[in-house]
Motif scaffolding. Structure first.
Motif, short mmCIF file in Angstrom:
data_model
loop_
_atom_site.label_atom_id
_atom_site.label_comp_id
_atom_site.label_asym_id
_atom_site.label_seq_id
_atom_site.Cartn_x
_atom_site.Cartn_y
_atom_site.Cartn_z
N THR A 1 0.83 -1.21 0.00
CA THR A 1 0.00 0.00 0.00
C THR A 1 0.86 1.25 0.00
OG1 THR A 1 -1.82 -1.13 1.12
CG2 THR A 1 -1.78 1.27 1.26
N HIS A 2 1.86 1.29 0.87
CA HIS A 2 2.76 2.45 0.93
C HIS A 2 3.52 2.59 -0.39
CE1 HIS A 2 2.21 3.75 5.07
NE2 HIS A 2 2.24 2.49 5.45
N ALA A 3 3.92 1.47 -0.97
CA ALA A 3 4.69 1.51 -2.22
C ALA A 3 3.87 2.08 -3.37
CB ALA A 3 5.21 0.12 -2.56
N GLN B 1 1.26 4.01 -3.19
CA GLN B 1 0.96 5.41 -2.93
C GLN B 1 2.14 6.31 -3.30
OE1 GLN B 1 -0.16 4.87 1.21
NE2 GLN B 1 -2.31 5.22 0.76
N GLN B 2 3.34 5.82 -3.05
CA GLN B 2 4.53 6.59 -3.40
C GLN B 2 4.78 6.58 -4.91
OE1 GLN B 2 6.57 8.49 -1.40
NE2 GLN B 2 4.99 8.15 0.15
N GLN B 3 4.63 5.42 -5.53
CA GLN B 3 4.93 5.27 -6.95
C GLN B 3 3.98 6.09 -7.83
OE1 GLN B 3 7.48 3.71 -8.28
NE2 GLN B 3 6.90 3.90 -10.44
N GLN C 1 1.94 8.67 -6.77
CA GLN C 1 1.49 9.84 -6.01
C GLN C 1 0.90 10.89 -6.95
OE1 GLN C 1 4.63 11.62 -3.74
NE2 GLN C 1 3.26 12.61 -2.32
N GLN D 1 4.91 -5.71 -8.31
CA GLN D 1 5.23 -5.27 -6.95
C GLN D 1 4.61 -6.20 -5.92
OE1 GLN D 1 7.30 -2.86 -6.24
NE2 GLN D 1 7.06 -2.88 -4.01
N SER E 1 8.17 -2.15 7.36
CA SER E 1 7.15 -1.18 6.98
C SER E 1 7.21 0.02 7.91
CB SER E 1 5.76 -1.81 7.05
OG SER E 1 5.40 -2.06 8.40
N ALA E 2 6.32 0.95 7.65
CA ALA E 2 6.24 2.15 8.49
C ALA E 2 5.28 1.95 9.66
CB ALA E 2 5.79 3.34 7.64
#
Length: 234
Positions: free
Chosen positions: A38-40, A42-44, A46, A80, A92-93
């Motif tokens: 999910t974080h990946a 969102q960053q890719q 954005q 991914q 993860s964060a």
């Protein structure tokens, strides 16, 4: 359009959304990997995504059709997700969120009955529930309602056959192997064993919730006096 691999499935839902399926079985280890994915994404992508909603076994992605190429997005998500799924360990964060809980029959109508049904004392139920670290597996049902897993088998209990018409805001409940805190007054059928006075959803705050999917939750028992001083109501 549908793309499949041995385990990952990416399906187009409509012209501007897709689902990435990681599996069919609830597993907190899978939730951690979904959080990383999910974080990946969102960053890719954005600026091109309108909504990303992770759940127990999948991620829903809504995107702006003029800002993201659908085929490129599907291909990237497939690769991914497969890469994340093969990781033996994930970084993860995720953060640990501590939530205070007042465990007492005056705010927990099912606490004593659950203890009796599981042949435990009330203190033992409290100890077991509060000494477990839970994973935020999904957020849904109501804004700020986090489904947390997994509950110790010694205190698992099914939902009530007939839901209550109103469950008080802050109620901490158990339903089978899940536990959760009700962020609002709402109908519900979970077994209520305590109450948390912390506000879990506020549209004026940034972020609106103190946790997200993949985060860890720990419950800290609190006294009646501390509960009332923190804004809890009986």
């Amino acid at each position: 359009m549908k793309t499949e691999s041995k385990k990952i499935k990416v399906s187009r839902v409509c012209e501007n959304s897709l689902m990435v399926y990681f599996g069919e079985t609830i597993d907190t280890r899978l939730v951690d990997k979904i959080a990383v994915f999910t974080h990946a994404v969102q960053q890719q992508f954005q600026g091109a995504l309108e909504e990303v909603i992770p759940s127990y076994t999948s991620v829903f992605i809504a995107y702006h059709p003029l800002k993201a190429d659908p085929d490129q997005l599907v291909h990237w998500c497939q690769q991914q997700a497969e890469q994340v799924l093969t990781l033996s360990e994930v970084s993860s964060a995720a953060k640990v969120v501590s939530l205070p809980v007042y465990y007492h029959p005056e705010v927990a109508p099912d606490l004593q009955a659950l203890a009796q049904a599981r042949q435990l004392t009330v203190d033992e139920v409290i100890e077991i529930h509060s000494q477990t670290e839970y994973t935020v597996c999904a957020i849904g049902f109501a804004p700020g309602f986090a489904f947390l897993g997994s509950v110790d088998p010694r205190i698992t209990m099914p939902r009530h056959a007939e839901p209550r018409m109103k469950v008080a805001k802050g109620s901490v409940g158990i339903a089978d192997s899940q536990t959760a805190v009700y962020p609002l007054d709402t109908p519900g059928g979970w077994q209520i064993i305590g109450n948390c006075p912390v506000e879990l959803f506020n549209m004026t705050h940034e972020p609106m919730m103190p946790f997200e999917v993949g985060d860890k939750i720990r419950f800290q028992p609190m006294t009646r006096e501390a509960f009332l001083a923190s804004g809890g109501s009986l």
